[in-house]
Design an enzyme around this catalytic site. Structure first.
Site, PDB file in Angstrom:
ATOM      1  N   GLU A   1       0.706  -1.336  -0.063  1.00  0.00           N
ATOM      2  CA  GLU A   1      -0.063   0.047   0.115  1.00  0.00           C
ATOM      3  C   GLU A   1       0.681   1.204   0.141  1.00  0.00           C
ATOM      4  O   GLU A   1       0.521   2.305   0.577  1.00  0.00           O
ATOM      5  CB  GLU A   1      -0.993   0.058   1.228  1.00  0.00           C
ATOM      6  CG  GLU A   1      -1.877  -1.154   1.092  1.00  0.00           C
ATOM      7  CD  GLU A   1      -2.945  -1.126   2.363  1.00  0.00           C
ATOM      8  OE1 GLU A   1      -4.132  -1.253   2.252  1.00  0.00           O
ATOM      9  OE2 GLU A   1      -2.521  -0.850   3.698  1.00  0.00           O
TER      10      GLU A   1
HETATM   11  C1  TNX Z   1      -4.577  -4.430   4.891  1.00  0.00           C
HETATM   12  S1  TNX Z   1      -2.274  -6.543   4.611  1.00  0.00           S
HETATM   13  C2  TNX Z   1      -3.505  -4.227   5.298  1.00  0.00           C
HETATM   14  C3  TNX Z   1      -3.119  -3.876   6.949  1.00  0.00           C
HETATM   15  C4  TNX Z   1      -4.673  -3.885   7.501  1.00  0.00           C
HETATM   16  C5  TNX Z   1      -5.346  -4.982   7.107  1.00  0.00           C
HETATM   17  C6  TNX Z   1      -6.761  -5.025   7.713  1.00  0.00           C
HETATM   18  C7  TNX Z   1      -1.703  -5.688   4.479  1.00  0.00           C
HETATM   19  C8  TNX Z   1      -0.417  -5.696   3.868  1.00  0.00           C
HETATM   20  N1  TNX Z   1      -2.256  -4.358   4.600  1.00  0.00           N
HETATM   21  O1  TNX Z   1      -2.598  -2.649   6.815  1.00  0.00           O
HETATM   22  O2  TNX Z   1      -4.463  -3.599   9.035  1.00  0.00           O
HETATM   23  O3  TNX Z   1      -5.569  -4.650   5.647  1.00  0.00           O
HETATM   24  O4  TNX Z   1      -7.525  -6.084   7.514  1.00  0.00           O
END
Ligand code: TNX
Length: 489
Positions: free
Chosen positions: A303
Site C-alpha cells: 500500500e
Molecule cells: C490490509 S495486509 C493491510 C493492513 C490492514 C489490514 C486490515 C496489508 C499488507 N495491509 O495494513 O491492517 O488490511 O485487515
C-alpha cells in the site's frame, strides 16, 4: 476417540487403551539437556490437571510405565519436523529424528488425552488414551501467525500466551508487525525517539507502548523454546507515519508530521531521495538483525500509495541490499513484485493475486495469506462486534477451513509455496480476550491447512474434532466464538 488438530498424515488404530498411572514417569533418551527440556515441557503441561509428579528420568532407569521420548537420528523419513507416536497398553513411545518433531509429538500426546488435561486445576481423570500408531509429517514448512502490535500494542505476556496457543496447533512461525502509521513498537537504540515518541499512540487514542530490546529478546527466546521462529516486520516505504513524526529529518521538507491514529493506511512515505532515510534503515535493520536468529526480515512494502512508482522500485532495490548485507533474506507483501527482486526474496500474498502469481512465475517462493480466508481480523458474520469487513466477504469457520493452498492462486503450484500464515491485524482488537475471540476457532483451521495432506482434509471430519477442541479451549481459558456451524460438545 481421537480428536487431533491438525490431523496426522497416518493414523493406525490398535486394540486396547493406555491409562496414565499416578506414578508414571517421562523417560528421555538420550538423557541430554535439550531432550529433558522437551520432556519437561510435556510434564509441565500434564502436571496441573493430573496432579501427578511425572518425574523426568533417563530411559534406562528401572521404574513403572510412562511416556518415552527418544531421538532416533536414522528416522530421516520423518523429516525435520515429523514424529512417530505409538500408544500401547503399557506406555507411550514418541520418537523423532530431531527435537522439533518430538515437540510436535508432545502436542499430539496432549490432544490424545481427555480435554480436561488442559485445565489449570487438578481434575479427576482417568487419563486414558486409545492405542494407536501415528506417523506425522507436515505438508508445509511455513505455518505462521502474524500479530499486529502496531495498531494496538500487546505486552510480552500476551505474546507469550499466543505463542503457547500456536505451539498447541503446531505452528512454527510468529510474524510480528512491529511498526505502522499508528505506532512504533521496538526500541531502536540508535534512533530512540521512534519508540519513545512514535510508540506513544495507537489506533484508538490509547497510550501505545513499545518493547525494550530485552523484552523483545524474551519473546524470541520463549518462541524458540517452542520451536517457533520470530519474523520481525518493519513496514516501509509506506505505513511509516510513526517514524516521520518522531524525526523531522526523515521528512522532505524537513518538518516532523503529527502523530497519526486514524484508519487510512499507506498515505505516508519515506523520503526516497534523502540519504538519511537509508542511514535510518541501516541502523534499524542492523539492530533488528541482531535480535533475529532466523534468516528472514519482513520489510512490508504494501500500500505505498504516496510513493512514486519509479521511486518505489529504487527503494525496494536498496533495502533488499541492506538486508542482504546483514546476512538476512527479505520477505515483502506481494506489491514488492513490482520491483526487481533478489532471487531469495520471499513474497507474501494477501489480496492482489496477479502480483503474487507474477512473483511465482519469476521463481520466488510465496507465503499465502489470502485475506478472504486467513485475515482473522475480518468478521465471522454481520453480527460480529469486533473486526473489519473491507474484504466484502465474512470468514466463518468453514470458509477458513475449506481452501487449498495449491489451487487458490490458479496455476501457482505447491512447489512455489513455502506455506500459509494467518494474520491478525488489530485496528479493532484491543484486549487478550479480543485476540482469543478472533483467532478461535478459526486458527486451528489454518493449522490443519498448513500441516495435513490435502487429500485427508474434509470439513465433515474436521467439524467433530473442532467441537471437541471447544472443551480444550475452554479448559485453557480461551473465550472463543461459538460458531453455529459446529455442534459444540
Ligand atoms: C490490509 S495486509 C493491510 C493492513 C490492514 C489490514 C486490515 C496489508 C499488507 N495491509 O495494513 O491492517 O488490511 O485487515
Amino acid at each position: 476417540m481421537r480428536y487431533l488438530i491438525p490431523l496426522p498424515g497416518l493414523i493406525k488404530p490398535d486394540e486396547g487403551t493406555y491409562t496414565l498411572p499416578s506414578d508414571a514417569a517421562i523417560f528421555v533418551r538420550p538423557d541430554q539437556e535439550e531432550i529433558r527440556r522437551v520432556g519437561g515441557f510435556l510434564a509441565d503441561c500434564l502436571r496441573p490437571a493430573t496432579g501427578f509428579e511425572l518425574p523426568l528420568l533417563p530411559a534406562d532407569a528401572p521404574s513403572t510405565d510412562g511416556i518415552l521420548l527418544t531421538i532416533e537420528e536414522e528416522r530421516t523419513d520423518l523429516g525435520e519436523e515429523g514424529y512417530e507416536l505409538i500408544v500401547e497398553p503399557n506406555g507411550i513411545l514418541l520418537r523423532a529424528p530431531y527435537l522439533t518433531g518430538l515437540f510436535h509429538g508432545v502436542q499430539t500426546i496432549r490432544q490424545l488425552l481427555p480435554p480436561a488435561i488442559e485445565s489449570h486445576a487438578k481434575q479427576l481423570g482417568a487419563w486414558q488414551v486409545d492405542c494407536v500408531t501415528i506417523q506425522d509429517v507436515p505438508r508445509f514448512g511455513w505455518r505462521g501467525v502474524m500479530l499486529d502490535v502496531a495498531r494496538h500494542f500487546f505486552p510480552v505476556t500476551a505474546v507469550k500466551r499466543l505463542i503457547d496457543q500456536m505451539a498447541y496447533y503446531k505452528f512454527n512461525i510468529l510474524h510480528i508487525h512491529l511498526t505502522d502509521d499508528q505506532g512504533w513498537r521496538l526500541m531502536i537504540r540508535s534512533w530512540p525517539r521512534l519508540a519513545e515518541y512514535g510508540g506513544t499512540t495507537d489506533f484508538t487514542g490509547g497510550r501505545g507502548g513499545f518493547y525494550t530490546q530485552e523484552e523483545y529478546g524474551q519473546i524470541v527466546e520463549y518462541a524458540a523454546a517452542r520451536y517457533i521462529d520470530v519474523i520481525p516486520e518493519v513496514e516501509m516505504p509506506a505505513h511509516v507515519n510513526s517514524a516521520l513524526a518522531s524525526y523531522a529529518v526523515l521528512n522532505d521538507p524537513e518538518m516532523a508530521c503529527p502523530l497519526y491514529t486514524g484508519y487510512e493506511g499507506g498515505s505516508s512515505s519515506l523520503a526516497i531521495h534523502k540519504e538519511v532515510t537509508y542511514q535510518f534503515l541501516e541502523d534499524t535493520l542492523r539492530e533488528l538483525a541482531e535480535l533475529t536468529p532466523g534468516p528472514y526480515i519482513h520489510i512490508g512494502g504494501d500500500e505505498a500509495h504516496s510513493t512514486d512508482e519509479t521511486d518505489y522500485k529504487i527503494f525496494i532495490d536498496r533495502v533488499q541490499k541492506i538486508v542482504q548485507g546483514l546476512g538476512k533474506k527479505c520477505i515483502g507483501w506481494e506489491e514488492i513484485s513490482r520491483a526487481d527482486l533478489l532471487p531469495d526474496t520471499v513474497v507474501q500474498h494477501w489480496w492482489q493475486a496477479p502480483l503474487a502469481q507474477e512473483a511465482a512465475r519469476r521463481g520466488h517462493k510465496l507465503i499465502l495469506s489470502p485475506a478472504s480466508r486467513v485475515y482473522l481480523d475480518i468478521k465471522y458474520d454481520a453480527s460480529t462486534s469486533l473486526g473489519l469487513d473491507w474484504t466484502k466477504q465474512y470468514i466463518e469457520v468453514q470458509d477458513a477451513y475449506n481452501w487449498d493452498p495449491a489451487s487458490i492462486l490458479g496455476d501457482v503450484t505447491e512447489k512455489s509455496i513455502l506455506g500459509v500464515e494467518a494474520e491478525l491485524w488489530t485496528e479493532t482488537i484491543v484486549t487478550v480476550d479480543d485476540i482469543d475471540y478472533m483467532l478461535f476457532p478459526r486458527l486451528p483451521a489454518c493449522a490443519e491447512i498448513g500441516w495435513t495432506p490435502q487429500e485427508k482434509r474434509r470439513w465433515e471430519d474436521y467439524c467433530p474434532r473442532l467441537a471437541n477442541h471447544g472443551q480444550r479451549l475452554a479448559a485453557m481459558g480461551i473465550k472463543f466464538y461459538r460458531s453455529p456451524q459446529v455442534s459444540w460438545e
